[in-house]
Enzyme design. Structure first.
Site, PDB file in Angstrom:
ATOM      1  CG  HIS A  22       4.195  32.407  44.448  1.00  0.00           C
ATOM      2  ND1 HIS A  22       4.342  33.367  43.765  1.00  0.00           N
ATOM      3  CD2 HIS A  22       4.703  30.963  43.111  1.00  0.00           C
ATOM      4  CE1 HIS A  22       4.682  32.699  42.163  1.00  0.00           C
ATOM      5  NE2 HIS A  22       4.612  31.221  42.407  1.00  0.00           N
ATOM      6  NE  ARG A  54       6.576  27.902  44.842  1.00  0.00           N
ATOM      7  CZ  ARG A  54       6.377  26.807  44.141  1.00  0.00           C
ATOM      8  NH1 ARG A  54       5.547  25.675  44.849  1.00  0.00           N
ATOM      9  NH2 ARG A  54       6.669  26.643  42.691  1.00  0.00           N
ATOM     10  CE  LYS A 111       9.726  27.001  43.116  1.00  0.00           C
ATOM     11  NZ  LYS A 111       9.637  25.478  41.787  1.00  0.00           N
ATOM     12  CG  ASP A 148      12.267  34.161  37.571  1.00  0.00           C
ATOM     13  OD1 ASP A 148      12.593  34.974  37.161  1.00  0.00           O
ATOM     14  OD2 ASP A 148      12.198  33.208  37.490  1.00  0.00           O
ATOM     15  CB  CYS A 193      10.212  37.592  37.331  1.00  0.00           C
ATOM     16  SG  CYS A 193       9.658  36.311  37.805  1.00  0.00           S
ATOM     17  CE1 TYR A 194       7.788  34.837  42.010  1.00  0.00           C
ATOM     18  CE2 TYR A 194      10.252  33.530  41.285  1.00  0.00           C
ATOM     19  CZ  TYR A 194       8.606  34.277  41.553  1.00  0.00           C
ATOM     20  OH  TYR A 194       8.306  33.243  40.878  1.00  0.00           O
ATOM     21  CG  ASP A 249      14.820  32.610  35.541  1.00  0.00           C
ATOM     22  OD1 ASP A 249      15.049  32.960  36.613  1.00  0.00           O
ATOM     23  OD2 ASP A 249      14.247  31.706  35.196  1.00  0.00           O
ATOM     24  CG  ASP A 289      10.917  35.998  28.522  1.00  0.00           C
ATOM     25  OD1 ASP A 289      10.513  37.125  29.210  1.00  0.00           O
ATOM     26  OD2 ASP A 289      10.950  34.593  29.241  1.00  0.00           O
ATOM     27  CG  HIS A 328      11.971  36.348  32.647  1.00  0.00           C
ATOM     28  ND1 HIS A 328      11.398  35.430  32.113  1.00  0.00           N
ATOM     29  CD2 HIS A 328      12.540  36.088  34.368  1.00  0.00           C
ATOM     30  CE1 HIS A 328      11.580  34.745  32.826  1.00  0.00           C
ATOM     31  NE2 HIS A 328      12.079  35.241  34.196  1.00  0.00           N
TER      32      HIS A 328
END
Lengths: 434, 321
Positions: free
Chosen positions: A267, A310, A313, A316, A318-319, A363, A370, A373
């Protein structure tokens, strides 16, 4: 009785939501049809769509259905070549300035046990846009809130009257480090008491429990503990006994790290925590680096351009940092610059994580911005636009950055990827405690 | 459990939950109910009251703010005390687990529930894996990649040392969605903890290949196939598996592929992961032919099938003998 009826209804809903699996063969250009439905500029897209045409025998499942929507949204933004991909710094600054003007509405009560995080996300986001944006008054107000939560100077909880917590302590120290010791706040931090508390949440297996006595033990806890300890210069052998083995055991067969040392799924967030912890311990050479590199690289999608957290998935923003920051740490420690595609990542951040209508970063298209993020997407942009090296591999504060060749600049501040804080700020903080 | 009533706490002097700072950054506009419940909870915690009414108050507080870890901790202490006092620890703990199931169903993304559950099982006099699995199944049915639930399930299986149903369970999720990486990693969790025979590993490889045949372009199944070879077979890739991977790459390694190859001259293939698998396998077994094949595969990935990682493929090519 009422409870049981509610549960029965709940289960009924769940079963109703279960989808049938339909097998289908997608012949060519699987996403083009959707795209034409809501895009006026078909001609612009043709070239780009051609890149995505691996002939796929595909099963229509929850995974493919969710992703098809996201690809559709992203591709139309990514191919809008008439719009310049640039960071709307002034626009996002408004969003961060709100934090110093507003009260959070009651539905944000969910953040009541995470208040120091808001301090860190907001302050760090401003500092990444430009360190000049952080005023003395902002610093004073951040410091006052941190010390209202813990008048003793640490360890810190999520709000007043709450138990000390690893994540809250990490976020508080990160926020305070960005306050540049205005009002002498650094000297109000109680190193000794933080150290003793860290020892009290240390586990025999080398992990750390987020909170005593009931809390989670996973790589997040290790990272929070080791970041704080290294910044305050209280990182002893006793504190990290068995921690190296704990982290090694969290790397699974995929190459990334899970939260717990028993073959948890790899993750992005837990991988960052593990890798940054290993960097702090000077022990990156103890894990399987080639597998980690492959895993990180595989998280970047050809179509959306950004990272997922992951396998299989959704992308996003944030990754961009959780995986991108991991990649930056590997780069700083000499493992190479080839792990991610920086320009493509930058396209995802600038075209898909910003909106013309609402300030702040998000995201993915369709999501609201937010503070969380905003912080991690900006941090992702920083690790994309700078290249990193380290002077002394035993000292994570000696990481330095310079603009990455071949990648345009957004004039964002260079961060130290291990701490997700501006390089100079975190170095000054650590020096203060030497 | 009787209903929650704020009148049961009129004797408790509330303890402020607001900082009182005149210009606080991002204060939360708490509802009156929230302030009332939390300020009373703070006082009871401070006084160390372990009573039925304190327990009810924590239920209310958790319903209002499920991530409020301090209240979870307080509740744990209350339950420890009351269970002992009740004279029926097992009955008391079961009742607590019932309550927790309710909260769990309403809060799928919450962290605290799972560590609380672990803590309860550790002090439960007769914990049972049968008691645990249904709720986990419901949670996974609703969100098939829920990280907390999968991780807890692994912890639970290790705690009870009962791996009996796990491969079948993971298979049911893979049947539902072959891309579910959480379910694939669960199979590896089982394999690694059950010391499989060579035969069992072979069976697992066959299982994986069948799933790849259904959907060849799937990172999860290919990673798992590699994982099996790396973990159990010392990376000794057999001819059969290499032939298997070649099925999905349309014989492109028979073509002459160099960096200046026209992208349009490359055929469509069924799986870029198959090609990557072959490239890495060929790179590991040095021979002029293998090296040449690895080079062609990396070049093809870089040109057409996985271009976003072209720097990685070029790097791997540079490392070939």
């Amino acid at each position: 009785m009422v409870g049981e009826i509610r549960r029965a209804k709940f289960i009924g809903n769940l079963l109703g939501r279960r989808r049938e699996i339909v097998e289908q063969v997608v012949s060519e250009e699987p996403y083009k049809e959707d795209q034409e439905d809501d895009n006026d500029n078909d001609n612009d897209n043709d070239n780009d769509v051609e890149e995505i045409e691996i002939l796929m025998k595909e099963q229509d499942t929850e995974t493919t259905e969710a992703r098809a929507h996201v690809i559709n949204d992203c591709v139309s933004l990514l191919t809008a070549v008439n719009e310049k991909a640039e960071l709307k710094s002034d626009f996002h600054r408004q969003y961060l300035d709100y934090a110093f003007q507003i009260k959070l509405p009651p539905q944000m009560t969910a953040l009541d046990a995470s208040q120091p995080w808001i301090l860190y996300w907001v302050l760090n986001s401003l500092a990444m846009l430009s360190e000049d944006l952080v005023s003395d008054e902002m610093r004073r107000r951040i410091e006052e809130k941190a010390f209202a939560i813990s008048p003793e100077g640490g360890p810190f909880g999520g709000g007043i009257g709450q138990l000390p917590h690893l994540a809250a302590t990490y976020a508080s120290i990160e926020a305070l480090s960005s306050c540049a010791n205005s009002n002498g706040s650094w000297d109000k931090i109680d190193k000794k008491s933080i150290y003793n508390w860290l020892l009290s949440v240390k586990q025999e297996n080398g992990g750390f429990k987020t909170c005593y006595s009931v809390g989670e033990v996973d790589t997040r806890g290790v990272y929070c503990a080791l970041s704080v300890a290294s910044m305050l210069n209280i990182l002893t052998d006793e504190l990290v006994e068995n921690t190296l083995q704990y982290l090694i055991n969290c790397q699974n067969y995929e190459g990334g790290f899970g939260g717990c040392p028993f073959e948890d799924e790899a993750h992005g967030g837990y991988t960052f925590c593990a890798v940054a912890s290993l960097a702090i311990m000077g022990a990156l050479d103890k894990i399987n680096i080639p597998k980690l590199i492959d895993w990180c690289a595989t998280k970047q999608y050809n179509e959306e351009k950004g990272f997922c957290g992951r396998s299989n998935k959704l992308v996003d923003g944030c990754y961009s940092f959780w995986v991108g920051g991991t990649v930056a740490i590997l780069e700083a420690y000499g493992y190479g610059e080839y792990i991610m595609n920086h320009n493509e990542m930058r396209e995802y951040i600038l075209r898909c994580c910003q909106d013309t209508k609402r300030p702040g970063l998000r995201d993915k298209p369709g999501k609201n911005p937010d503070f969380y993020h905003t912080n991690y997407v900006l941090a992702g942009l920083s690790v994309v636009e700078y290249t990193f090296k380290i002077d002394n591999p035993k000292d994570p504060f000696s990481i330095s950055a310079e603009p990455r060749k071949g990648v345009p600049s957004s004039n964002i501040t260079a961060i130290n990827p291990v701490y997700c804080l501006p390089i100079d700020l975190v170095k000054n903080f650590a020096n203060h405690f030497k | 459990m009787s209903g929650f009533d704020m009148n049961n706490y009129v004797d408790v002097e509330p303890l402020e939950i607001e900082t009182g700072l005149p210009d606080e950054v991002c204060p939360i506009m708490y509802t009156d109910e929230y302030k009332q419940v939390m300020s009373v909870a703070r006082r009871l915690m401070q006084e160390g009251e372990y009573s039925e009414r304190a327990l009810q108050l924590t239920s209310k507080a958790i319903a209002l703010a499920p991530a409020f870890y301090t209240v979870w901790n307080y509740r744990y202490s209350i339950v420890e005390h009351l269970a002992k006092e009740s004279g029926d620890v097992e009955g008391y703990m079961n009742k607590e687990m019932d309550w927790l199931d309710e909260v769990t169903l309403g809060n799928p993304k919450n962290y605290q529930i799972w560590s609380y559950r672990q803590a309860l099982l550790k002090i439960h006099p007769a914990p049972s894996v049968k008691r645990e699995l249904p709720i986990l199944q419901i949670m996974i049915d609703d969100d098939t990649k829920n990280y907390h639930v999968w991780s807890y399930r692994k912890w639970c299986i290790l705690f009870f040392q009962d791996f009996t149903n796990e491969l079948t369970y993971a298979d049911s999720l893979i049947q539902r969605d072959v891309y579910n990486n959480s379910a694939w990693t669960h199979r590896m969790f089982v394999m690694k903890h059950t010391n499989p025979s060579k035969h069992e590993v072979r069976e697992e490889i066959e299982y994986t290949k069948k799933k790849i045949e259904i959907v060849p372009q799937n990172v999860s199944s290919w990673e798992y196939l590699r994982g099996l070879y790396e973990v159990f077979l010392d990376c000794e890739y057999d001819e059969e598996t290499i032939k298997f991977a070649e099925k999905f790459t349309d014989d492109i390694l028979k073509l002459d592929i160099t960096v200046d190859k026209e992208v349009s001259a490359l055929p469509n293939i069924e799986s870029s992961y198959a090609l990557e698998f072959l490239a890495d396998v060929f790179a590991k077994i040095p021979s002029p032919e293998n090296t040449n094949n690895a080079k062609k595969a990396y070049t093809a990935l870089s040109l057409k099938y996985d271009p976003i990682r072209s720097a990685l493929w070029n790097h791997k090519m540079g490392q070939l003998a």
